[in-house]
Structures are given as structure tokens and as C-alpha cells.
Design a protein around this motif. Structure first.
Motif, short mmCIF file in Angstrom:
data_model
loop_
_atom_site.label_atom_id
_atom_site.label_comp_id
_atom_site.label_asym_id
_atom_site.label_seq_id
_atom_site.Cartn_x
_atom_site.Cartn_y
_atom_site.Cartn_z
N ALA A 37 0.83 -1.21 0.00
CA ALA A 37 0.00 0.00 0.00
C ALA A 37 0.86 1.25 0.00
N GLY A 38 0.22 2.35 -0.37
CA GLY A 38 0.90 3.63 -0.31
C GLY A 38 0.03 4.74 -0.87
N GLY A 39 0.59 5.93 -0.81
CA GLY A 39 -0.14 7.12 -1.22
C GLY A 39 -0.36 7.21 -2.72
N VAL A 40 -1.48 7.81 -3.08
CA VAL A 40 -1.81 8.07 -4.48
C VAL A 40 -0.99 9.27 -4.93
N GLU A 41 -0.32 9.14 -6.07
CA GLU A 41 0.49 10.23 -6.60
C GLU A 41 -0.34 11.12 -7.52
N PRO A 42 0.07 12.38 -7.71
CA PRO A 42 -0.68 13.29 -8.58
C PRO A 42 -0.91 12.66 -9.97
N GLY A 43 -2.14 12.79 -10.45
CA GLY A 43 -2.49 12.27 -11.77
C GLY A 43 -2.77 10.78 -11.81
N GLU A 44 -2.75 10.12 -10.66
CA GLU A 44 -2.91 8.67 -10.58
C GLU A 44 -4.28 8.35 -9.98
N THR A 45 -4.90 7.27 -10.46
CA THR A 45 -6.14 6.81 -9.84
C THR A 45 -5.80 5.89 -8.67
N LEU A 46 -6.81 5.58 -7.88
CA LEU A 46 -6.61 4.64 -6.77
C LEU A 46 -6.18 3.27 -7.29
N VAL A 47 -6.80 2.80 -8.36
CA VAL A 47 -6.44 1.50 -8.94
C VAL A 47 -4.99 1.53 -9.44
N GLU A 48 -4.61 2.59 -10.11
CA GLU A 48 -3.22 2.69 -10.60
C GLU A 48 -2.24 2.71 -9.43
N ALA A 49 -2.61 3.37 -8.33
CA ALA A 49 -1.74 3.40 -7.15
C ALA A 49 -1.61 2.01 -6.53
N ALA A 50 -2.70 1.25 -6.47
CA ALA A 50 -2.63 -0.11 -5.92
C ALA A 50 -1.70 -0.98 -6.77
N ILE A 51 -1.80 -0.86 -8.08
CA ILE A 51 -0.93 -1.63 -8.98
C ILE A 51 0.53 -1.23 -8.78
N ARG A 52 0.80 0.07 -8.72
CA ARG A 52 2.18 0.55 -8.55
C ARG A 52 2.75 0.12 -7.21
N GLU A 53 1.97 0.26 -6.15
CA GLU A 53 2.47 -0.09 -4.82
C GLU A 53 2.75 -1.59 -4.70
N ALA A 54 1.90 -2.43 -5.28
CA ALA A 54 2.15 -3.87 -5.26
C ALA A 54 3.46 -4.19 -5.98
#
Length: 162
Positions: A37-54
Motif C-alpha cells: 500500500a501507499g499514497g496516491v500520486e498526482p495524476g494517478e487513480t486509486l487502482v493505478e496506485a494499488a498496482i504501482r504499490e504492489a
């Protein structure tokens, strides 16, 4: 105006085990665990953040499913135990993509010490943050569960159990 930090998390369960990221505790020799898990970055959706953090924390590629939990930490309601930033975390039920094998990333967070499959039967015996092990177990077992969890509710329950 109060700022709110949005976080995204991946709840990954396979063969009755949960994928967790292990961190060294700052205050003692122990460890605690988080979902990837982690913070959502500018311009990113919640789903994109979950994918990136994983990918960043567990070196895995995931398919993101429905929302399993919403967790909220409001500093003033919790005596600022986790700092002064109001945060809301959305946890998605996720699946590993075929061939994706969890491992420690090449450049982990300095406090990160591992990536582990923890059997659901042992989840209550590890230190999980936020402390939603019972909620996760109820979710996995198809029982009623809190899908919206406020940190101050967790702290009230702990105070009642001490």
C-alpha cells in the motif's frame, strides 16, 4: 483547510494465505506488517496506485478487483498516534497475474525487511497495521465484516480489551 492523504492497498489472498510486506519497527527489535500500500500520486487513480504499490513493495503484477475495505485515520480523534495527516485508505481485493512471484524489491524502503505469505490461520498472531486482522478474516470467511473502519474504533476496542 485540512489535507487528506489518499492511500491505496492490495489485499492478495491465495491458498488461505495473505501477502504482506514486513517492516522493521522503529522503537524495538520487532517487525510489523502492512498490505502492499501507499499514497496516491498526482495524476494517478486509486487502482493505478494499488498496482504501482504492489509492484514497488512486493515485486508483483496484480489484477485489481472490487473494494474490500475503506480505512480512515483522523488525527484529532486518535490523539495523533500515527502523526498529523488525515488519511483515507481504499483496499482492493486483488489477484496476482499468472507467473507473478512475490519477492523483496531491488530497492526496498530502508525499513522493509521482507515480503511474506502469512497463513490466514496465523494472521492474528502478527502485528498488522492498520489492525484489521479480524476484519480481513471475516471478509475471507464470508462473514459479516466492517468494510469501513475508523482508527478510533480500533483504539476503543484495544482499550476495552486491555
Amino acid at each position: 483547510m485540512e489535507k487528506i492523504r489518499l492511500r491505496a492497498a492490495a489485499l492478495i489472498i491465495e491458498e488461505q494465505s495473505i501477502l504482506l510486506v514486513e517492516f522493521r519497527n522503529e522503537q524495538d527489535d520487532g517487525v510489523h506488517y502492512n498490505l502492499p500500500a501507499g499514497g496516491v500520486e498526482p495524476g494517478e487513480t486509486l487502482v493505478e496506485a494499488a498496482i504501482r504499490e504492489a509492484r514497488e513493495e512486493a515485486s508483483v503484477d496484480i489484477d485489481v478487483g472490487p473494494v474490500a475495505f475503506v480505512y480512515e485515520y483522523q488525527p484529532a480523534k486518535n490523539n495523533y498516534i500515527y502523526g498529523d495527516v488525515h488519511s483515507v485508505g481504499i483496499t482492493f481485493a486483488c489477484r496476482l497475474k499468472d507467473g507473478s512471484v512475490p519477492r523483496l524489491p531491488d530497492r526496498p524502503d530502508p525499513a522493509q525487511t521482507g515480503v511474506k505469505w502469512v497463513p490466514l490461520s496465523e494472521l492474528s498472531s502478527v502485528q498488522l497495521y492498520p489492525e484489521i486482522a479480524d476484519d480481513i478474516l471475516n471478509y475471507c470467511n464470508g462473514h459479516d465484516y466492517r468494510n469501513y473502519v475508523e482508527e478510533h474504533e480500533i483504539q476503543s476496542e484495544k482499550a476495552g480489551n486491555d
